[in-house]
Write an enzyme that holds these catalytic residues in place. Structure first.
Site, PDB file in Angstrom:
ATOM      1  N   GLY A 192      36.116  56.557   7.346  1.00  0.00           N
ATOM      2  CA  GLY A 192      35.118  55.724   8.161  1.00  0.00           C
ATOM      3  C   GLY A 192      34.311  55.223   6.977  1.00  0.00           C
ATOM      4  N   GLU A 194      34.401  52.083   5.428  1.00  0.00           N
ATOM      5  CA  GLU A 194      34.331  50.729   6.005  1.00  0.00           C
ATOM      6  C   GLU A 194      33.158  50.549   7.231  1.00  0.00           C
ATOM      7  OE1 GLU A 194      36.814  51.601   4.559  1.00  0.00           O
ATOM      8  OE2 GLU A 194      35.979  50.480   3.096  1.00  0.00           O
ATOM      9  N   ASP A 314      35.073  48.528  -4.495  1.00  0.00           N
ATOM     10  CA  ASP A 314      36.089  49.396  -3.467  1.00  0.00           C
ATOM     11  C   ASP A 314      36.970  50.240  -4.033  1.00  0.00           C
ATOM     12  OD1 ASP A 314      36.698  50.175  -0.926  1.00  0.00           O
ATOM     13  OD2 ASP A 314      38.004  48.610  -0.542  1.00  0.00           O
TER      14      ASP A 314
END
Length: 562
Positions: A192, A194, A314
């Site tokens: 989760g 993002e 990321d």
């Protein structure tokens, strides 16, 4: 043949007239000694050291060309099928999308039973409705779910035994990894990142489902590491979040490893939140983009190493922590070898977390050097300029392999791949995407198609100048490349090696391939017709070795021609 349909606890179980007959319970001792049971595949990565290596030797470089399809199983749900099956005493257990569990005859593909978890319709999940597999202890299977639950299932008949709510799925929490059983506990992490979750790793009692311990990957006030979520400067000229840690990400969505001698369990931690706008979360942002070593009994942090401090790309560090006992500078070393999404190979001392080697295995320009403690000197590129590796990394979650027979570490890599990053401010809202950026693939050839970020269609229409895939064989003690097997497409497949020096892997173009693990030469390949986005396994039933791969909606099992 009679099929029985049962509704149990809100979930559906389909059972054949005969239930599964296990030869023996999967005890904690059996899990400790998986190397003695090469016929089985009882842990997600093959064993606690996560090396995806099998001692089976029936399939060799000399006879691999005689492999043929033995049976297939077709899944019902479309999408990227990322599971790794378990095989125990001739029975194969696997998950299929979104949260089904299936028990099959590992020799013939006959279905024994199927369990279907009924998901909360309010689930919020990033990047596909994926599930990567199961764990087993005794006669019980364990599965994490997209609506953030942990479910225990009777391995004989597929009946749910208990369900534990792990976190609030409405806030973006999910469980997509295969759990790891250690002693009497089931260890999982939450996805989760993002959606601005506060990540954690937790252990649950295998019999009751009661939580035994929890380690937050984003430390709170008073906890070690909280100081790396620095306060906003009074004169900040860009948006800064004064409570960034509360939704700092740090998801854990790939299964960790365990060293029984040290009683340490190792887990890779994902990106910080928001993913790309690092300006609004000052500091290194521990323990994102790190590996953490936890006491398996208590969850207490013993050490950590951060691969990408203050990540703006990321670069999730959820890659599998591969444990290996090697020789380093003439001395025995309890090592951890790691191919990171940020494009670097790492060698760490798994007892202490000491940094020993950091070396690029693909083109890297986000950093240039390491200091003596392993901290990278970052070289942020000017706006509009490409960063190597790109957003999906030099590698990603797909499993590498280490062979103690060759001493080589094998990784699936994306080469020549870059992204032009752009961070934008974003305020946290529960259940809403928390990416904080607009990025685009770098296309060096004008007008050429870019690499699709996660999936592609049936036609490969980009050029090698944009990116290409490869299997890389690295010396585990130096990071030096020994050989490379190039692909015409980037790859999402894991890797398997065996004691007979055969390496199995797949690719997006649908080929399942056997390579010589010492030289990288192609021994055999089969076109399975769809992307391979999981790791192959091997096992033995009635004295015959099999190897399985998943392509599209098909689980394909191969053996030697008789």
């Amino acid at each position: 043949m009679t099929v029985i349909r049962r509704l149990v606890g809100g979930s559906i179980v389909f059972v054949l007239a005969a239930s599964v007959s296990l030869h023996g319970q999967v005890t904690a001792e059996r899990l400790l000694n998986t190397a003695r049971e090469a016929r089985n595949w009882m842990i997600y990565s093959g064993g606690y050291f996560s090396n995806r290596y099998s001692a089976l030797t029936q399939i060799t470089p000399a006879n691999a060309r005689n492999l043929e399809l033995k049976w297939m199983y077709q899944a019902a749900a479309s999408g990227a099928w990322q599971t790794t099956p378990l095989v125990v005493d001739g029975v194969m257990y696997l998950t299929q999308r979104p949260n089904d569990v299936v028990a099959l005859d590992a020799k013939t593909g006959r279905v024994f039973w199927m369990y279907r978890h009924q998901l909360d319709p309010t689930q919020i999940v990033c990047c596909g409705a994926n599930n990567r597999g199961l764990a087993i202890l005794g006669d019980t299977l364990f599965m994490g779910t997209l609506d953030a639950r942990l479910v225990a299932i009777d391995a004989k008949v597929g009946r749910p035994l208990w369900t534990t709510q792990v976190a609030d799925n409405k806030a973006g929490y999910s469980v997509t990894l295969a759990p790891l059983v250690v002693k009497d506990k089931v260890i999982i992490g939450v996805g989760g990142g993002e959606y601005g979750i506060r990540g954690f790793i937790a252990a649950y009692d295998a019999k009751s489902g009661k939580e035994a311990w929890r380690f937050y990957t984003i430390p709170g006030p008073g906890e070690t590491g909280f100081e790396t979520w620095q306060p906003c400067a009074p004169s900040a000229t860009v948006f800064c979040d004064s409570e960034a840690w509360k939704h700092g990400g740090g998801s854990v969505w790939v299964t960790g490893s365990y060293d029984p001698a040290l009683n340490l369990t190792y887990w890779g931690v994902g990106n910080a939140g928001p993913d790309w706008n690092a300006d609004q979360r000052p500091g290194d942002n521990l323990y994102t983009d790190s590996v953490v070593a936890l006491d398996a009994d208590t969850g207490r942090l013993r050490w950590h190493y951060q691969f990408t401090p203050h990540d703006r790309y990321d670069y999730d560090s959820v890659q599998v922590p591969v444990l290996a006992d090697i020789t380093f500078h003439g001395q025995p070393l309890k090592a951890m070898v790691w191919a990171n999404r940020n494009g670097n190979f790492y060698l760490l001392d798994r007892e202490t977390g000491k940094f020993l080697i950091g070396k690029p295995f693909v083109k890297v320009n986000w950093m240039d050097t390491f200091d003596e403690r392993g901290r990278p000197h970052q070289t942020v590129q000017p706006p509009g300029q490409p960063t190597w590796p790109g957003n999906q990394g030099g590698t990603n979650w797909y499993s590498p392999s280490y062979s103690p027979h060759t001493g080589l570490f094998y990784i699936p890599a994306w080469e020549g791949y870059a992204t032009i990053f752009g961070g934008t401010p974003v305020e946290y809202q529960e259940g809403r995407n928390f990416g904080g950026g607009v990025n685009r693939s770098y296309v060096p050839v004008p007008g050429a198609p870019a690499v699709p970020s996660l999936r592609r269609g049936p036609i490969n229409n980009w050029t090698d100048a944009v990116a290409s895939g490869a299997v890389l064989a690295l010396d585990s003690s130096t990071g030096e490349q020994k050989w490379k097997f190039p692909m015409t497409d980037v790859t999402d497949s894991g890797i398997l090696t065996t004691a007979s020096d055969v390496l199995f892997t797949g690719g997006r173009e649908g080929y399942f391939q056997a390579l010589d693990a010492r030289s990288g030469s192609l021994l055999w390949k089969a076109s399975l017709g769809a992307q391979i986005v999981s790791g192959p396994i091997t096992y033995e039933v009635d004295g015959k070795q099999y190897v399985s791969a998943i392509s599209g909606l098909s689980l394909c099992v191969f053996g030697l021609r008789e």
